[in-house]
Design a protein around this motif. Structure first.
Motif, mmCIF file in Angstrom:
data_model
loop_
_atom_site.group_PDB
_atom_site.id
_atom_site.type_symbol
_atom_site.label_atom_id
_atom_site.label_comp_id
_atom_site.label_asym_id
_atom_site.label_seq_id
_atom_site.Cartn_x
_atom_site.Cartn_y
_atom_site.Cartn_z
ATOM 1 N N PRO A 142 -15.317 -42.494 11.245
ATOM 2 C CA PRO A 142 -13.964 -41.945 11.120
ATOM 3 C C PRO A 142 -12.979 -42.643 12.060
ATOM 4 N N GLN A 143 -11.720 -42.713 11.654
ATOM 5 C CA GLN A 143 -10.688 -43.390 12.431
ATOM 6 C C GLN A 143 -10.548 -42.801 13.840
ATOM 7 N N ASN A 144 -10.651 -41.449 13.961
ATOM 8 C CA ASN A 144 -10.443 -40.818 15.262
ATOM 9 C C ASN A 144 -11.566 -41.143 16.257
ATOM 10 N N LYS A 145 -12.703 -41.609 15.762
ATOM 11 C CA LYS A 145 -13.808 -41.985 16.644
ATOM 12 C C LYS A 145 -13.848 -43.492 16.905
ATOM 13 N N PHE A 146 -13.069 -44.246 16.137
ATOM 14 C CA PHE A 146 -13.151 -45.697 16.195
ATOM 15 C C PHE A 146 -12.706 -46.249 17.545
ATOM 16 N N ARG A 147 -11.590 -45.726 18.071
ATOM 17 C CA ARG A 147 -11.061 -46.228 19.327
ATOM 18 C C ARG A 147 -12.036 -45.978 20.469
ATOM 19 N N ARG A 148 -12.594 -44.778 20.547
ATOM 20 C CA ARG A 148 -13.547 -44.463 21.611
ATOM 21 C C ARG A 148 -14.826 -45.275 21.471
ATOM 22 N N LEU A 149 -15.272 -45.500 20.255
ATOM 23 C CA LEU A 149 -16.455 -46.317 20.023
ATOM 24 C C LEU A 149 -16.236 -47.736 20.541
ATOM 25 N N SER A 150 -15.063 -48.296 20.264
ATOM 26 C CA SER A 150 -14.732 -49.640 20.748
ATOM 27 C C SER A 150 -14.766 -49.686 22.270
ATOM 28 N N LEU A 151 -14.227 -48.655 22.913
ATOM 29 C CA LEU A 151 -14.183 -48.620 24.372
ATOM 30 C C LEU A 151 -15.580 -48.457 24.972
ATOM 31 N N TYR A 152 -16.433 -47.670 24.327
ATOM 32 C CA TYR A 152 -17.820 -47.539 24.799
ATOM 33 C C TYR A 152 -18.558 -48.880 24.688
ATOM 34 N N PHE A 153 -18.308 -49.601 23.602
ATOM 35 C CA PHE A 153 -18.910 -50.927 23.457
ATOM 36 C C PHE A 153 -18.472 -51.836 24.611
ATOM 37 N N ILE A 154 -17.177 -51.803 24.918
ATOM 38 C CA ILE A 154 -16.644 -52.668 25.978
ATOM 39 C C ILE A 154 -17.216 -52.277 27.336
ATOM 40 N N LEU A 155 -17.346 -50.958 27.602
ATOM 41 C CA LEU A 155 -17.965 -50.485 28.841
ATOM 42 C C LEU A 155 -19.396 -51.000 28.946
ATOM 43 N N PHE A 156 -20.146 -50.910 27.861
ATOM 44 C CA PHE A 156 -21.525 -51.396 27.829
ATOM 45 C C PHE A 156 -21.580 -52.897 28.116
ATOM 46 N N ILE A 157 -20.654 -53.639 27.527
ATOM 47 C CA ILE A 157 -20.607 -55.085 27.727
ATOM 48 C C ILE A 157 -20.373 -55.409 29.199
ATOM 49 N N GLY A 158 -19.433 -54.701 29.818
ATOM 50 C CA GLY A 158 -19.145 -54.935 31.227
ATOM 51 C C GLY A 158 -20.344 -54.658 32.108
ATOM 52 N N LEU A 159 -21.063 -53.555 31.839
ATOM 53 C CA LEU A 159 -22.243 -53.210 32.631
ATOM 54 C C LEU A 159 -23.363 -54.234 32.451
ATOM 55 N N VAL A 160 -23.591 -54.649 31.200
ATOM 56 C CA VAL A 160 -24.631 -55.654 30.931
ATOM 57 C C VAL A 160 -24.294 -56.962 31.636
ATOM 58 N N THR A 161 -23.025 -57.344 31.618
ATOM 59 C CA THR A 161 -22.594 -58.574 32.286
ATOM 60 C C THR A 161 -22.908 -58.516 33.775
ATOM 61 N N LEU A 162 -22.584 -57.397 34.422
ATOM 62 C CA LEU A 162 -22.826 -57.256 35.859
ATOM 63 C C LEU A 162 -24.314 -57.223 36.181
ATOM 64 N N ILE A 163 -25.099 -56.511 35.357
ATOM 65 C CA ILE A 163 -26.555 -56.465 35.559
ATOM 66 C C ILE A 163 -27.166 -57.855 35.414
ATOM 67 N N GLN A 164 -26.722 -58.573 34.396
ATOM 68 C CA GLN A 164 -27.251 -59.916 34.153
ATOM 69 C C GLN A 164 -26.941 -60.832 35.334
ATOM 70 N N LEU A 165 -25.728 -60.703 35.874
ATOM 71 C CA LEU A 165 -25.342 -61.532 37.026
ATOM 72 C C LEU A 165 -26.163 -61.178 38.256
ATOM 73 N N GLY A 166 -26.463 -59.877 38.433
ATOM 74 C CA GLY A 166 -27.285 -59.455 39.555
ATOM 75 C C GLY A 166 -28.700 -60.000 39.455
ATOM 76 N N VAL A 167 -29.266 -59.952 38.255
ATOM 77 C CA VAL A 167 -30.604 -60.499 38.027
ATOM 78 C C VAL A 167 -30.627 -61.997 38.284
ATOM 79 N N ARG A 168 -29.598 -62.686 37.795
ATOM 80 C CA ARG A 168 -29.507 -64.140 37.994
ATOM 81 C C ARG A 168 -29.435 -64.491 39.476
ATOM 82 N N LYS A 169 -28.701 -63.663 40.258
ATOM 83 C CA LYS A 169 -28.540 -63.918 41.678
ATOM 84 C C LYS A 169 -29.866 -63.736 42.422
ATOM 85 N N ILE A 170 -30.631 -62.696 42.019
ATOM 86 C CA ILE A 170 -31.924 -62.420 42.665
ATOM 87 C C ILE A 170 -32.947 -63.522 42.380
ATOM 88 N N THR A 171 -32.971 -63.983 41.114
ATOM 89 C CA THR A 171 -33.957 -64.989 40.723
ATOM 90 C C THR A 171 -33.486 -66.378 41.101
#
Length: 246
Positions: free
Chosen positions: A217-246
């Protein structure tokens, strides 16, 4: 065909489907995924070529929703700054810039999720700033769609308008940076074997994403997009942390 990593291709398909649903393109997922399998500069080259097919398919599938004003106000600065970012990618330490990108995505998406009524005025200034930042990030880091997604989500667009306009801008960005990356030497001969697969995945993933989008539904679309972006940001930071450790 030998030496093809089919797990990577499956993940690329999933990234394309989610990127279509979210409306900001698959690079925000594809780049972190690609970094697990290839060096950073190879990922930049593959992303640009992959996205030419990906965004062309979205333009065809969602062409009726195109917002021509945003295409100009966001698209033109995006093209200018993706060239600048692509040229700068050979000169700057991208590790710290990736950290900044991850923090930026997490903080901005949380802001819009918590303060859901916050919107930007649909004016030239906000469109120019968002386009410039997304273009520069796309050229420098390989992904700028999430920043453009935040900008366009703030405009609270109808989902077909969001996806069609974002894809067209992304196509302009990818077309421009492909030449810059080629000149920088990021498109490597040994990676070209993946191109036919990625071109097909671009079309298939966009098609499947469109089919799934019908049930959101349209009313859920905007929040879904933002949750995707939040997930992307967290994965990016986790990946960078792992890269730094290894």
């Amino acid at each position: 065909m030998t030496n093809i990593n089919y797990v990577f291709l499956l993940l690329a398909l999933i990234a394309e489907i989610i990127g279509t649903i979210g409306g900001f393109g698959s690079s925000v997922f594809f780049v972190p995924i690609g970094n697990f399998y290839f060096d950073f500069y190879s990922v930049l080259g593959l992303t640009a070529i992959f996205h030419l097919s990906s965004n062309l398919s979205k333009i065809v599938l969602f062409k009726k929703g195109l917002n021509k004003k945003l295409l100009i106000y966001i698209g033109i600065p995006s093209v200018i700054f993706v060239i600048i970012g692509g040229l700068a990618s050979k000169l700057l330490n991208t590790y710290f810039l990736e950290i900044f990108l991850g923090l930026f995505l997490v903080s901005l998406s949380l802001l819009f999720l918590i303060k859901s009524k916050i919107t930007f005025s649909a004016n030239k200034k906000n469109a120019f700033i968002g386009g410039s930042l997304s273009g520069f990030s796309a050229g420098l880091l390989g992904t700028g769609g999430a920043i453009r997604g935040l900008t366009m989500a703030a405009f609270n667009l109808e989902k077909s308008v969001f996806i069609a306009t974002s894809a067209c801008i992304d196509f302009m960005i990818d077309f421009s940076r492909t030449f810059v990356y080629y000149n920088n030497g990021y498109i490597h001969k040994h990676d070209l074997k993946y191109i036919p697969f990625l071109l097909g995945i671009g079309w298939l993933g966009s098609f499947l994403g469109k089919k799934i989008l019908v049930y959101i539904p349209q009313n859920k679309f905007r929040r879904l997009s933002l949750y995707f972006i939040l997930f992307i940001g967290l994965v990016t930071l986790i990946q960078l942390g792992v890269r730094k450790i290894t």
